[in-house]
Design an enzyme around this catalytic site. Sequence first.
Site, PDB file in Angstrom:
ATOM      1  N   GLY A  78     -22.560 -16.486   0.616  1.00  0.00           N
ATOM      2  CA  GLY A  78     -22.642 -15.208   1.308  1.00  0.00           C
ATOM      3  C   GLY A  78     -22.651 -15.370   2.810  1.00  0.00           C
ATOM      4  O   GLY A  78     -23.022 -16.418   3.349  1.00  0.00           O
ATOM      5  N   GLY A  80     -23.466 -12.816   6.452  1.00  0.00           N
ATOM      6  CA  GLY A  80     -23.960 -11.538   6.941  1.00  0.00           C
ATOM      7  C   GLY A  80     -24.131 -11.567   8.438  1.00  0.00           C
ATOM      8  O   GLY A  80     -23.667 -12.490   9.122  1.00  0.00           O
ATOM      9  N   PHE A  82     -26.604 -12.257  10.174  1.00  0.00           N
ATOM     10  CA  PHE A  82     -27.501 -13.274  10.708  1.00  0.00           C
ATOM     11  C   PHE A  82     -27.009 -14.690  10.486  1.00  0.00           C
ATOM     12  O   PHE A  82     -27.581 -15.631  11.021  1.00  0.00           O
ATOM     13  CB  PHE A  82     -28.893 -13.138  10.085  1.00  0.00           C
ATOM     14  CG  PHE A  82     -29.723 -12.089  10.747  1.00  0.00           C
ATOM     15  CD1 PHE A  82     -30.421 -12.373  11.907  1.00  0.00           C
ATOM     16  CD2 PHE A  82     -29.788 -10.819  10.225  1.00  0.00           C
ATOM     17  CE1 PHE A  82     -31.189 -11.408  12.534  1.00  0.00           C
ATOM     18  CE2 PHE A  82     -30.547  -9.848  10.841  1.00  0.00           C
ATOM     19  CZ  PHE A  82     -31.251 -10.137  11.992  1.00  0.00           C
ATOM     20  N   GLY A  83     -25.981 -14.883   9.686  1.00  0.00           N
ATOM     21  CA  GLY A  83     -25.495 -16.232   9.450  1.00  0.00           C
ATOM     22  C   GLY A  83     -24.973 -16.400   8.037  1.00  0.00           C
ATOM     23  O   GLY A  83     -24.617 -15.435   7.369  1.00  0.00           O
ATOM     24  N   LYS A 100     -30.487 -19.924   4.013  1.00  0.00           N
ATOM     25  CA  LYS A 100     -29.842 -19.104   5.042  1.00  0.00           C
ATOM     26  C   LYS A 100     -29.841 -19.874   6.353  1.00  0.00           C
ATOM     27  O   LYS A 100     -30.892 -20.189   6.903  1.00  0.00           O
ATOM     28  CB  LYS A 100     -30.581 -17.780   5.211  1.00  0.00           C
ATOM     29  CG  LYS A 100     -30.007 -16.898   6.319  1.00  0.00           C
ATOM     30  CD  LYS A 100     -30.889 -15.693   6.594  1.00  0.00           C
ATOM     31  CE  LYS A 100     -30.723 -14.622   5.558  1.00  0.00           C
ATOM     32  NZ  LYS A 100     -29.437 -13.911   5.701  1.00  0.00           N
ATOM     33  N   ASP A 198     -31.638  -1.567   7.428  1.00  0.00           N
ATOM     34  CA  ASP A 198     -30.270  -1.792   6.947  1.00  0.00           C
ATOM     35  C   ASP A 198     -30.261  -1.893   5.428  1.00  0.00           C
ATOM     36  O   ASP A 198     -29.733  -2.839   4.854  1.00  0.00           O
ATOM     37  CB  ASP A 198     -29.688  -3.054   7.590  1.00  0.00           C
ATOM     38  CG  ASP A 198     -28.168  -3.134   7.424  1.00  0.00           C
ATOM     39  OD1 ASP A 198     -27.532  -2.072   7.245  1.00  0.00           O
ATOM     40  OD2 ASP A 198     -27.619  -4.245   7.468  1.00  0.00           O
TER      41      ASP A 198
END
Length: 389
Positions: A78, A80, A82-83, A100, A198
């Site tokens: 994934g 997004g 933020f990274g 992450k 969000d």
Amino acid sequence: MSCFLGPSTNNKSRENEGSSMAAPYEQQNLPRNDRRQITTWEAVGTNKESPKNIKAKSFKFRELATATNSFRQEFLIGEGGFGRVYKGKMEKTGQVVAVKQLDRNGLQGNREFLVEIFRLSLLHHPNLANLIGYCLDGDQRLLVHEFMPLGSLEDHLLDVVVGQQPLDWNSRIRIALGAAKGLEYLHEKANPPVIYRDFKSSNILLNVDFDAKLSDFGLAKLGSVGDTQNVSSRVVGTYGYCAPEYHKTGQLTVKSDVYSFGVVLLELITGKRVIDTTRPCHEQNLVTWAQPIFREPNRFPELADPLLQGEFPEKSLNQAVAIAAMCLQEEPIVRPLISDVVTALSFMSTETGSPSGLTGTALNPLSPKTVEDQGWLQCESPRDVYSLL
């Protein structure tokens, strides 16, 4: 794409996907029975943000590099705001995790990062994705979360591929209820309270039992909680999910999250993505398309996902549409509190007959009543339901 996912049907980064940030819950929005003094997360972290006071485990970068095979592309699950997120397996324990790797552009200082980790480590609820640990090594900033093997709600609702079994109606209501409970915890039970900012289908993850767990909450610095309204310097939510007042002015309240929840509930009802430019022009914005139908209750069945093939109780559909319509009202003050949404969805998910025994508040933020007094969940026809909106 949401974080902490299992294998996804669509791993490419999505356009218009903003950073998944959280913000403090203004003091004016605290429940009437809980006007306690709240402080900023920075104040909470003062003198406590050293690694020895953080409950989450501290990992070395080499441990996470080994777990993800040096962050190879095939381990990427994934991306997004933020990274990137990688699937990994810890060498010592064999535990499968989601790692992450935060974007190194505009990195926080060590103290600020540790304050946020301290803050996140305090948030625990069955409907939140668990933070296992973190890594602060040089300029590397990484978070380690529990791995969610079924991916996100988006994968099972909006990115359905040929041959994939669609979610049945009961599963959709159960997922909506779990997500609402996660929001309720952040808004009304976390201390200090948190606004998600969000909330969207790609941030609702599913475990092997299809239990909903919220991800990507609280990954940004929080503003002052003493202001009457929290005004963000820039709007960072995802287009289509943002409440109109937040999109226009940057003013953020818990009712902004309630609007976003209404969007996700409408996606669960319809099986349609909130913004889809491949649809006819008048249907490209899901909320805009649905608003006229909200005003014509006899058309409520038009909102049902065709993949359900009519396999849903009509009364339950009417109730779900009523909840979505209330959450999606233009004015924040007339939207319900998320705790009222939880009450309503809990009733829907357990209803076996007469609702007369239900206690608690109904979905009416202006004049709280019991469900029995207001009666909107007891309605049999779409027109009866809509008459109570």
